[in-house]
Design a protein around this motif. Structure first.
Motif, PDB file in Angstrom:
ATOM      1  N   PRO A 260       0.849  -1.189   0.000  1.00  0.00           N
ATOM      2  CA  PRO A 260       0.000   0.000   0.000  1.00  0.00           C
ATOM      3  C   PRO A 260       0.889   1.246   0.000  1.00  0.00           C
ATOM      4  O   PRO A 260       2.014   1.219   0.524  1.00  0.00           O
ATOM      5  CB  PRO A 260      -0.768  -0.084   1.323  1.00  0.00           C
ATOM      6  N   ARG A 261       0.394   2.324  -0.583  1.00  0.00           N
ATOM      7  CA  ARG A 261       1.142   3.582  -0.654  1.00  0.00           C
ATOM      8  C   ARG A 261       1.680   4.031   0.707  1.00  0.00           C
ATOM      9  O   ARG A 261       2.831   4.469   0.815  1.00  0.00           O
ATOM     10  CB  ARG A 261       0.228   4.666  -1.250  1.00  0.00           C
ATOM     11  N   GLU A 262       0.854   3.896   1.761  1.00  0.00           N
ATOM     12  CA  GLU A 262       1.253   4.387   3.091  1.00  0.00           C
ATOM     13  C   GLU A 262       2.484   3.628   3.611  1.00  0.00           C
ATOM     14  O   GLU A 262       3.362   4.209   4.257  1.00  0.00           O
ATOM     15  CB  GLU A 262       0.112   4.235   4.118  1.00  0.00           C
ATOM     16  N   VAL A 263       2.523   2.317   3.369  1.00  0.00           N
ATOM     17  CA  VAL A 263       3.665   1.514   3.825  1.00  0.00           C
ATOM     18  C   VAL A 263       4.918   1.897   3.035  1.00  0.00           C
ATOM     19  O   VAL A 263       6.006   2.043   3.604  1.00  0.00           O
ATOM     20  CB  VAL A 263       3.365   0.002   3.693  1.00  0.00           C
TER      21      VAL A 263
ATOM     22  N   GLU B 288       5.775   5.272  -6.536  1.00  0.00           N
ATOM     23  CA  GLU B 288       5.010   4.722  -7.650  1.00  0.00           C
ATOM     24  C   GLU B 288       5.578   3.359  -8.065  1.00  0.00           C
ATOM     25  O   GLU B 288       4.848   2.386  -8.251  1.00  0.00           O
ATOM     26  CB  GLU B 288       5.084   5.709  -8.820  1.00  0.00           C
ATOM     27  N   PHE B 289       6.886   3.323  -8.202  1.00  0.00           N
ATOM     28  CA  PHE B 289       7.581   2.107  -8.641  1.00  0.00           C
ATOM     29  C   PHE B 289       7.428   0.968  -7.631  1.00  0.00           C
ATOM     30  O   PHE B 289       7.093  -0.169  -7.992  1.00  0.00           O
ATOM     31  CB  PHE B 289       9.061   2.434  -8.858  1.00  0.00           C
ATOM     32  N   ILE B 290       7.650   1.260  -6.367  1.00  0.00           N
ATOM     33  CA  ILE B 290       7.695   0.190  -5.354  1.00  0.00           C
ATOM     34  C   ILE B 290       6.296  -0.366  -5.053  1.00  0.00           C
ATOM     35  O   ILE B 290       6.164  -1.491  -4.570  1.00  0.00           O
ATOM     36  CB  ILE B 290       8.418   0.690  -4.062  1.00  0.00           C
ATOM     37  N   THR B 291       5.250   0.448  -5.365  1.00  0.00           N
ATOM     38  CA  THR B 291       3.869  -0.015  -5.174  1.00  0.00           C
ATOM     39  C   THR B 291       3.278  -0.565  -6.468  1.00  0.00           C
ATOM     40  O   THR B 291       2.125  -0.993  -6.481  1.00  0.00           O
ATOM     41  CB  THR B 291       2.963   1.141  -4.689  1.00  0.00           C
ATOM     42  N   GLY B 292       4.060  -0.545  -7.547  1.00  0.00           N
ATOM     43  CA  GLY B 292       3.520  -0.832  -8.867  1.00  0.00           C
ATOM     44  C   GLY B 292       3.342  -2.300  -9.211  1.00  0.00           C
ATOM     45  O   GLY B 292       2.859  -2.621 -10.294  1.00  0.00           O
ATOM     46  N   GLY B 293       3.701  -3.179  -8.313  1.00  0.00           N
ATOM     47  CA  GLY B 293       3.535  -4.612  -8.561  1.00  0.00           C
ATOM     48  C   GLY B 293       4.002  -5.361  -7.342  1.00  0.00           C
ATOM     49  O   GLY B 293       4.547  -4.753  -6.400  1.00  0.00           O
TER      50      GLY B 293
END
Ligand code: DAT
Ligand code: MG
Length: 137
Positions: free
Chosen positions: A43-46, A65-70
């Motif tokens: 999740p974005r918050e994490v 964006e990258f780290i939450t993207g998949g």
């Protein structure tokens, strides 16, 4: 020597490229031991908490964006000087500067898509393991 734990991430680029086994093989071959492992999409918050030290950097929005993207693979890894040992296996942040024989040096070309994360200090490791695997702390 004191046994340490560190948080390792195989980032979404590493998972998408099928490099999970390669990363785990290298750290196991080194003698580090898996304590926890899970495939998950952050999740974005994490993600924002995990990379909180970089909040004011120009690359922060793109990084989140990258780290939450998949899906990524989160690992807790243990061994003598595990934090420093894994950082040495990973190589420099910029894969072009990372030496041959390192994960980033052998397998990556772009700073953001540098395959792995490893905690950079005992304080970071405790914070990051607490964020990803609260049951372990
Ligand atoms: P490391 O992952 O080696 O601990 P870091 O904590 O300085 O590096 O940065 C976290 C991540 O942010 C890094 O793995 C890739 C990205 N990053 C760092 N510097 C960057 C830059 N100048 N441009 C784009 N992304 C960057
Ligand atoms: Mg870092």
């Amino acid at each position: 020597t004191v046994t340490e734990r560190t948080l390792v991430l195989v980032k979404p680029d590493g998972v998408a490229r099928g490099l999970v086994g390669e990363v785990i093989s290298r750290l196991e071959a080194k003698g580090l031991r898996l304590v926890a492992a899970e495939l998950r999409t952050l999740p974005r918050e994490v993600a924002e908490q995990h990379y909180g030290e970089h909040r004011d950097k120009p690359f922060f929005p793109s990084l989140v964006e990258f780290i939450t993207g998949g899906p990524l693979v989160a690992l807790v890894v243990e061994g003598p000087r595990a934090i420093e040992a894994f950082r040495a296996l990973a190589g420099a942040t910029d894969p072009v500067k990372a030496g041959p024989g390192t994960i980033r040096g052998d397998l990556a070309l772009e700073v953001q898509r540098n395959i792995v994360h490893g905690s950079d200090s005992p304080e970071s490791a405790a914070r990051e393991i607490g964020l990803f695997f609260p049951a372990l702390t």
